[in-house]
Scaffold this motif. Sequence first.
Motif, PDB file in Angstrom:
ATOM      1  N   GLN A  64      -3.881  -8.878  -0.756  1.00 28.13           N
ATOM      2  CA  GLN A  64      -4.525  -7.744  -1.411  1.00 28.13           C
ATOM      3  C   GLN A  64      -5.489  -8.186  -2.516  1.00 28.13           C
ATOM      4  O   GLN A  64      -5.503  -7.630  -3.615  1.00 28.13           O
ATOM      5  N   ARG A  69      -7.975  -3.326  -2.494  1.00 32.38           N
ATOM      6  CA  ARG A  69      -6.583  -3.770  -2.681  1.00 32.38           C
ATOM      7  C   ARG A  69      -5.557  -2.901  -1.981  1.00 32.38           C
ATOM      8  O   ARG A  69      -4.532  -2.537  -2.538  1.00 32.38           O
ATOM      9  N   ARG A  70      -5.822  -2.567  -0.760  1.00 32.17           N
ATOM     10  CA  ARG A  70      -4.833  -1.830   0.039  1.00 32.17           C
ATOM     11  C   ARG A  70      -3.986  -2.846   0.802  1.00 32.17           C
ATOM     12  O   ARG A  70      -4.433  -3.958   1.066  1.00 32.17           O
TER      13      ARG A  70
END
Length: 172
Positions: A64, A69-70
């Motif tokens: 991530q 940032r998933r």
Amino acid sequence: MLVAVLFAGAAVSLTLGLLGAALGEPRSLPTWGFSSVQTFKAWLAGAVLVLVLAQLVTALSIYQKLPGRRPAPRWAHLLHRITGTAAFLAGLPVAFYCLYGFGFDATTPRTLMHSLAGCLFYGAFTTKMLALRGKRLPRLVLPLAGGATFTLFVLAWTLGAAWWFRQTGLTT
């Protein structure tokens, strides 16, 4: 556990360096349709570089570290494994040709650094692969080993394949 993983990586690097020094000498090796052994190695190493870059992107996704940032999609993990396996397998002929056909070469600073980077790459790769299964290792070991593996490959590629392409052009 950490000492064992690092020792295994160091042992691989040292063994490859010693084998290259003992076995390596100019030999006639198959060129597989390319104009020279060096050209064959450079193009195959270029293909490995593409796979290694895919490794970097998928690793950043898994950790991530990409914008957004998933959590990484399930296919990113699979793609990371597939590109890693393909890079390793495609890199073996390059390593064999380097060690067996040219050896550990310390005649110029470039060839010495290339030889060191190549041997250290396989040591870092060994450390990374062992760290994948190490349950009691510090969390940073795997990303550091992966980063070292990536950096050492790019260094070896730059000092080998990129240098060759600069000398000869993108010939086949």
